[in-house]
Every structure is written in structure tokens, then in C-alpha cells.
Scaffold this active site. Structure first.
Site, PDB file in Angstrom:
ATOM      1  N   HIS A 278       0.834  -1.193   0.000  1.00 24.97           N
ATOM      2  CA  HIS A 278       0.000   0.000   0.000  1.00 24.97           C
ATOM      3  C   HIS A 278       0.875   1.252   0.000  1.00 24.97           C
ATOM      4  O   HIS A 278       2.084   1.179   0.189  1.00 24.97           O
ATOM      5  CB  HIS A 278      -0.925   0.019   1.222  1.00 24.97           C
ATOM      6  CG  HIS A 278      -2.082  -0.905   1.120  1.00 24.97           C
ATOM      7  ND1 HIS A 278      -1.996  -2.245   1.455  1.00 24.97           N
ATOM      8  CD2 HIS A 278      -3.363  -0.710   0.720  1.00 24.97           C
ATOM      9  CE1 HIS A 278      -3.179  -2.818   1.260  1.00 24.97           C
ATOM     10  NE2 HIS A 278      -4.018  -1.911   0.813  1.00 24.97           N
TER      11      HIS A 278
ATOM     12  N   LYS B 193      -0.364   4.611   4.755  1.00 24.92           N
ATOM     13  CA  LYS B 193      -1.214   3.643   5.458  1.00 24.92           C
ATOM     14  C   LYS B 193      -0.665   3.371   6.847  1.00 24.92           C
ATOM     15  O   LYS B 193       0.541   3.183   7.030  1.00 24.92           O
ATOM     16  CB  LYS B 193      -1.333   2.347   4.660  1.00 24.92           C
ATOM     17  CG  LYS B 193      -2.365   1.379   5.243  1.00 24.92           C
ATOM     18  CD  LYS B 193      -2.708   0.291   4.263  1.00 24.92           C
ATOM     19  CE  LYS B 193      -3.739  -0.676   4.840  1.00 24.92           C
ATOM     20  NZ  LYS B 193      -5.007   0.000   5.173  1.00 24.92           N
TER      21      LYS B 193
END
Length: 265
Positions: free
Chosen positions: A154, A158
């Protein structure tokens, strides 16, 4: 359906507002942000890049939620639990896409679901949820000699790892093998770890750039490796699934639902 968005100024919040604007049968009824946000007082639609909605972003999440029939939450764990409590008190249905909740926070959401319908999913993407079904089926078909590893990547912003989606994929694999994920998982490896135990479900986490989300489940054995993968190129897929889920909640009884229910899997 009248929808409220909490965390309305965030990337997902703005995406959800745009999705509501183009979805027939939906209207934005409330929008909130954390106190001190520069977005307070701005028109939620204009901030999201669509036509003005007449809905001003407020720091009063209770007022925003109370104006709606359903609230969609992609925030942080503590805020999601607080919003669930408000929704339960006001009889407002809820869609939760927030991940990273601990055991106490998870129990609180379950308690709220006794009073209102809550749809809670680690990932609202249609493709990811089909992938979960495929992972569970594959794990049930392959013998335990196949090692299972879940790889995810990600964007650099995140805050939880492994991702909620990666853990959900791990749970799907564990369900296929009829074991508890917590009994067999390995969330990280460092140093001299020794040989990989049989039956372990491992996780590998990557972070960097603006990657929306990549998830791959590997089934590795002597002589072959089977990989099931999904890559998201835009958060629109999450927003679309969340709004679809909000509409699906219409008329549902109190309880905790998931994307399997929405998709009929």
C-alpha cells in the site's frame, strides 16, 4: 437514501461524496471532519470537486449522522467506534470500511450491531471479495503441504500492517483449511527464524509511494506455485462498493453484515 460521510475531507471521504453524487437514489445529507480541520464550514460537494450540495462540513459528527439514514465511515479505529455508538443511539445504519481495530474496539462495534444494521468489510472492492471466495475454495482443495503466504503493498501513508484486506485473505485461507488464523499466522520474520512450520500462514508487508492496494495469495509447494492476485488502481472501486453496500442495507434488521451478504457469495 440520505447518506452521511464522516472523515469527509479525506481522500476516501471526497471519493465517497463524488460517488454519491453520481449514484441514483442517493443524496448527501451530512458531512463531518475532526475539530480543527481546515475543511470545517466548506461545502462538501465543492471540496470533493462536484456541484455544491448545500451540506457544510461540520465538526459535529452527531449532527451529521443524525441527518442521515446511513453513515459511511473510512476514518481511524477510535473514531469509527465513536461514530458507531452515535449511529446506534440515533438508529442510523452504518457502513464501516475502517480497519485496524483492536479486540476491545471490535467488541464495541459488535455491540452496536445489536441495535442497528452494520456492514463492516476490510475491503469494499467487488474483485477483492471474489478473490476471498476463491482463496477459501483453493485452500480447501489443496493439501496442507502447500505453504500459504499473503503479500500486500500500500501507499506510504497507510497506518496499519498487515492491511485489513491481507488479514481478511488470511482468514479466508484459514477458513478453507478449517483452522483459526490466530493459531497459524506469522505476521513478520526477522533474523534466524528457522524453517517454516507446516500449516503456517505468513504475511509480507510493503509500503511505498501512492500504491492504492496490491494483494497476492501464494500457495507454494515442491515444483509449483499458484498465485491469486488483485490490484486496485483507484479508490473509486472502494467508494463504489461502499455506496452499493449503503443502498443494500435499506430495510435490513440489526446485525453485523459483510460483503459476502451484499454479493450473495
Amino acid at each position: 437514501m440520505k447518506v452521511a460521510i464522516v472523515g469527509a475531507a479525506g481522500r476516501m471521504g471526497q471519493m465517497l461524496i463524488r460517488e454519491i453524487a453520481r449514484t441514483e437514489g442517493c443524496s448527501l445529507a451530512g458531512a463531518s471532519e475532526a475539530a480543527g480541520s481546515k475543511a470545517i464550514g466548506r461545502d462538501a460537494g465543492e471540496l470533493a470537486g462536484v456541484a455544491a450540495t448545500g451540506v457544510k462540513i461540520t465538526a459535529d459528527s452527531a449532527a451529521a449522522i443524525g441527518a442521515a439514514e446511513v453513515v459511511i465511515d473510512f476514518t481511524v479505529p477510535a473514531a469509527a467506534v465513536a461514530h458507531a455508538g452515535i449511529a446506534a443511539d440515533k438508529g442510523v445504519s452504518m457502513v464501516i470500511g475502517t480497519t485496524g481495530l483492536d479486540a476491545r474496539q471490535t467488541a464495541a462495534v459488535h455491540d452496536c450491531a445489536r441495535r442497528i444494521p452494520i456492514l463492516w468489510a476490510a475491503n469494499m472492492s467487488m474483485g477483492i471479495n471474489i478473490l476471498m471466495a476463491l482463496v477459501e475454495k483453493t485452500a480447501s482443495l489443496l493439501d496442507p503441504g502447500y505453504d500459504i503466504e499473503v503479500l500486500e503493498m500500500h501507499h506510504r501513508h497507510k497506518i496499519d500492517a498487515p492491511s485489513g484486506t491481507a488479514l481478511a485473505l488470511g482468514r479466508a485461507a484459514a477458513a478453507g483449511r478449517k483452522v483459526r488464523l490466530e493459531d497459524v499466522w506469522r505476521k513478520s520474520r526477522d533474523g534466524h527464524t528457522g524453517a517454516r512450520p507446516a500449516g503456517e500462514i505468513g504475511f509480507a508487508t510493503l509500503r511505498g509511494g501512492e500504491e492504492v492496494g496490491v494483494h497476492t495469495v501464494m500457495f507454494a509447494a515442491a515444483g509449483e506455485r499458484l498465485e491469486l492476485s488483485h490490484r486496485a488502481f483507484s479508490r473509486e472501486t472502494y467508494a463504489s462498493g461502499a455506496v452499493r453496500s449503503a443502498l443494500w442495507l435499506t430495510g435490513k434488521k440489526p446485525g453485523l453484515y459483510g460483503m459476502k451478504d451484499v454479493l450473495g457469495l
